[in-house]
Every structure is written in C-alpha cells, then in structure tokens.
Design an enzyme around this catalytic site. Sequence first.
Site, PDB file in Angstrom:
ATOM      1  N   ARG A  42       1.573  -2.614  -0.574  1.00  0.00           N
ATOM      2  CA  ARG A  42       0.246  -2.716   0.060  1.00  0.00           C
ATOM      3  C   ARG A  42      -0.071  -1.459   0.869  1.00  0.00           C
ATOM      4  O   ARG A  42      -1.206  -0.997   0.894  1.00  0.00           O
ATOM      5  CB  ARG A  42       0.166  -3.972   0.936  1.00  0.00           C
ATOM      6  CG  ARG A  42      -1.246  -4.219   1.463  1.00  0.00           C
ATOM      7  CD  ARG A  42      -1.366  -5.563   2.162  1.00  0.00           C
ATOM      8  NE  ARG A  42      -0.549  -5.617   3.361  1.00  0.00           N
ATOM      9  CZ  ARG A  42      -0.371  -6.723   4.100  1.00  0.00           C
ATOM     10  NH1 ARG A  42      -0.970  -7.849   3.751  1.00  0.00           N
ATOM     11  NH2 ARG A  42       0.383  -6.695   5.170  1.00  0.00           N
ATOM     12  N   ARG A 101     -10.281  17.097   4.736  1.00  0.00           N
ATOM     13  CA  ARG A 101      -9.630  18.285   4.131  1.00  0.00           C
ATOM     14  C   ARG A 101      -9.067  19.204   5.197  1.00  0.00           C
ATOM     15  O   ARG A 101      -8.105  19.927   4.964  1.00  0.00           O
ATOM     16  CB  ARG A 101     -10.637  19.053   3.272  1.00  0.00           C
ATOM     17  CG  ARG A 101     -11.025  18.301   2.001  1.00  0.00           C
ATOM     18  CD  ARG A 101     -12.134  18.996   1.282  1.00  0.00           C
ATOM     19  NE  ARG A 101     -13.328  19.137   2.138  1.00  0.00           N
ATOM     20  CZ  ARG A 101     -14.483  19.646   1.746  1.00  0.00           C
ATOM     21  NH1 ARG A 101     -14.624  20.087   0.512  1.00  0.00           N
ATOM     22  NH2 ARG A 101     -15.503  19.719   2.571  1.00  0.00           N
ATOM     23  N   LYS A 107      -5.542  -2.206   4.936  1.00  0.00           N
ATOM     24  CA  LYS A 107      -4.959  -2.442   6.253  1.00  0.00           C
ATOM     25  C   LYS A 107      -5.022  -1.111   6.997  1.00  0.00           C
ATOM     26  O   LYS A 107      -4.079  -0.318   6.963  1.00  0.00           O
ATOM     27  CB  LYS A 107      -3.522  -2.976   6.109  1.00  0.00           C
ATOM     28  CG  LYS A 107      -3.104  -3.828   7.297  1.00  0.00           C
ATOM     29  CD  LYS A 107      -1.818  -4.560   7.024  1.00  0.00           C
ATOM     30  CE  LYS A 107      -1.278  -5.188   8.293  1.00  0.00           C
ATOM     31  NZ  LYS A 107      -1.945  -6.413   8.715  1.00  0.00           N
ATOM     32  N   GLU A 147     -11.163 -15.041   8.533  1.00  0.00           N
ATOM     33  CA  GLU A 147      -9.779 -15.070   9.014  1.00  0.00           C
ATOM     34  C   GLU A 147      -9.792 -14.928  10.527  1.00  0.00           C
ATOM     35  O   GLU A 147     -10.855 -14.795  11.119  1.00  0.00           O
ATOM     36  CB  GLU A 147      -8.952 -13.955   8.359  1.00  0.00           C
ATOM     37  CG  GLU A 147      -9.479 -12.555   8.626  1.00  0.00           C
ATOM     38  CD  GLU A 147      -8.629 -11.459   7.975  1.00  0.00           C
ATOM     39  OE1 GLU A 147      -7.423 -11.662   7.773  1.00  0.00           O
ATOM     40  OE2 GLU A 147      -9.187 -10.390   7.679  1.00  0.00           O
TER      41      GLU A 147
HETATM   42  C1  LIG Z   1      -1.956  -7.831   8.562  1.00  0.00           C
HETATM   43  C2  LIG Z   1      -3.113  -8.737   8.650  1.00  0.00           C
HETATM   44  C3  LIG Z   1      -3.040 -10.094   8.276  1.00  0.00           C
HETATM   45  C4  LIG Z   1      -1.747 -10.782   7.909  1.00  0.00           C
HETATM   46  O1  LIG Z   1      -1.139 -10.241   6.800  1.00  0.00           O
HETATM   47  P1  LIG Z   1       0.434 -10.391   6.578  1.00  0.00           P
HETATM   48  O2  LIG Z   1       0.658  -9.576   5.357  1.00  0.00           O
HETATM   49  O3  LIG Z   1       0.702 -11.819   6.364  1.00  0.00           O
HETATM   50  O4  LIG Z   1       1.096  -9.847   7.790  1.00  0.00           O
HETATM   51  C5  LIG Z   1      -4.196 -10.844   8.311  1.00  0.00           C
HETATM   52  N1  LIG Z   1      -5.358 -10.311   8.703  1.00  0.00           N
HETATM   53  C6  LIG Z   1      -5.469  -9.024   9.084  1.00  0.00           C
HETATM   54  C7  LIG Z   1      -6.779  -8.529   9.539  1.00  0.00           C
HETATM   55  C8  LIG Z   1      -4.353  -8.208   9.080  1.00  0.00           C
HETATM   56  O5  LIG Z   1      -4.466  -6.932   9.464  1.00  0.00           O
END
Ligand SMILES: *Cc1c(COP(=O)(O)O)cnc(C)c1O
Length: 291
Positions: free
Chosen positions: A50, A103, A150, A183
């Site tokens: 990831r 850059r 992320k 979330e």
């Molecule tokens: C990292 C993260 C999660 C949880 O992901 P895991 O892979 O289970 O640690 C959920 N939401 C956000 C916004 C995140 O940055």
Amino acid sequence: MKIYLNGELVDKSKAKVSVFDHGYLYGDGVFEGIRSYNKLVFKLKEHIDRLYESAHSIMIDIPLTKNQMEEAIIRTIKANKLKDAYIRVIVSRGEGDLGLDPRKCKGNHTIVIIADKISLFPNKLYKEGMEIITVPTVRNLCEAVNPQIKSLNYLNNVLAKVEAINSGHQEGLMLDHLGYVAECTGENIFVVKQGELFTPPQCMGTLRGITRDTVLDISKKLKIPAHEHVLTRHEFYISDESFLTGTAAEIVPVVRVDGRKIGTGRPGKITKRIMEEFQKITKTDGVKYKI
Ligand SMILES: *Cc1c(COP(=O)(O)O)cnc(C)c1O
C-alpha cells in the site's frame, strides 16, 4: 531510541529533517502505520504494497526495493529491541524550495522509520465501547484527494478529530459528500445487523484499511456474511453492533453514535468474537524477527 533516516539509524535527537522538505511544507508524502506483536510484524507485505501504491499515485518513486524496505523496517524494530511495536514509515517528497514544484526536490525523497510503543485508547474503551459523533467536516472526495492514498496531507482528518474532541468525544464519524457514512478519522467502520456485517465500500470516502480487510477475512472464516455497502446514519443508528478498525486502534467496539444507543449499549457478541479471532491471528501471522 534509534530512528531510520535515509538509510542510517540515528539517535532520536539527531533525527532531523529539513524545513524545506515538502512533506513539512505541504504534507507532500505518504506513510504507513504497522504493528508487530511478539516479534511478528503483522501484514507487513500488505502495508509495504500500500505504501508503494500511495507513492506511485502521487508520483514518488521510492528509492528502495520492497525487499530493502522490509529489511529497513525490521532493522529499525530490532535496533530498538521491541517485541511489540508500532512502526511508522514516512516517505516525503524531500527537500525542495518554497514553491510547489516537486521537480525542485530532485527526487531526494526523505525516508523515515520510527518504531515505538503505542497504546491509542485506554483499555476500558475496548471493554465498554466507545461513543462517537458525526462531525461537520466531510471526508475528502475521491476526485480531490483520494482517501485511498495514505498521504501526509491529513488535515481533513485532523479537522474532524478536532470537532470530535470539541464536543467531548474521542472519535468523529465522517460522512462523504453525499451524506453516506465514510469512516472515522483514522479507522474504518463496521456495523452488524441481524447477524451480518456491513462496511462502506472503498472509494465512498474510505481508505481500504488492512485491518478492515483482515476483518472481512475473519468473517469468511467464521461464516458471518459480510457486505461492502453504502450506509446512511439511520442504518448506523438502528444497527445491533458496531466497531472501528485500524492498525493503531485495532478493533474498538462502538456503543453510541450521535446520542443513539447501538444495540444493547454494550460491545456486541459478534464484535467480541471478531476481536478474539483478530487477537489470535496477530499471535500467529506475520514476518518473524529476532531481538
Ligand atoms: C490508516 C487509516 C485507516 C486504517 O487502515 P489500517 O490499514 O487498518 O491501519 C483508516 N482510515 C484512515 C483515514 C487511515 O489513514
């Protein structure tokens, strides 16, 4: 504490990054949070994959192979002699000038790995469950800053966290721009209704969490039907059980949302069963190291 900084393990007091690093100036970078349990790094491959996907998406070419990254992570944990660790891997654009132009950073990405101890929420919360509240800040749109990346650009989540804290809650429930449940600020969300699991699909403003995927695997094993399906707040309010998932938080039962009791107001049976199974998996799965 020893920190990995661009290939070297340095003392915490010497682990410094330039103020011209675009990670600092613009949140221009990506990261991972990983855990090890009793000398086993949990889902290390998934986290590294990831990380490289996030980096690819924002056009950062990580100057280490995935194997070298794995070695660097393990080296950092071992240097700190941690049996149980929370590991933060950060790859930022690197040092440039005050403009946005990546850059100018000349591909000198900054790689930092921190291995530390962590306990995110008090123990009591895992036994009694958490109360959360819907926050006004809407989760980033996929078409803007895709939540699948992320990234270090975490202001969307920080604002939501501030709103949750301002109203006396530890976590905030974020909705997407259409008003569906997305979330929490750093955790994915699940609800249980009539013995079945539901979680919002990825790209409804949710990051595809590795703990979320692990719970979906567990549900298969336990023969609990699970669905990736859009959820409204109403469906959340009338659910029987709910819980949050994330690497740092692990699995946290949710017992109240926006003042509405969820189910009995205590952590549910299926939630507890999944928590148990999750703990079992973390004891046996993972990349082994010695200290
Ligand atoms: C990292 C993260 C999660 C949880 O992901 P895991 O892979 O289970 O640690 C959920 N939401 C956000 C916004 C995140 O940055």
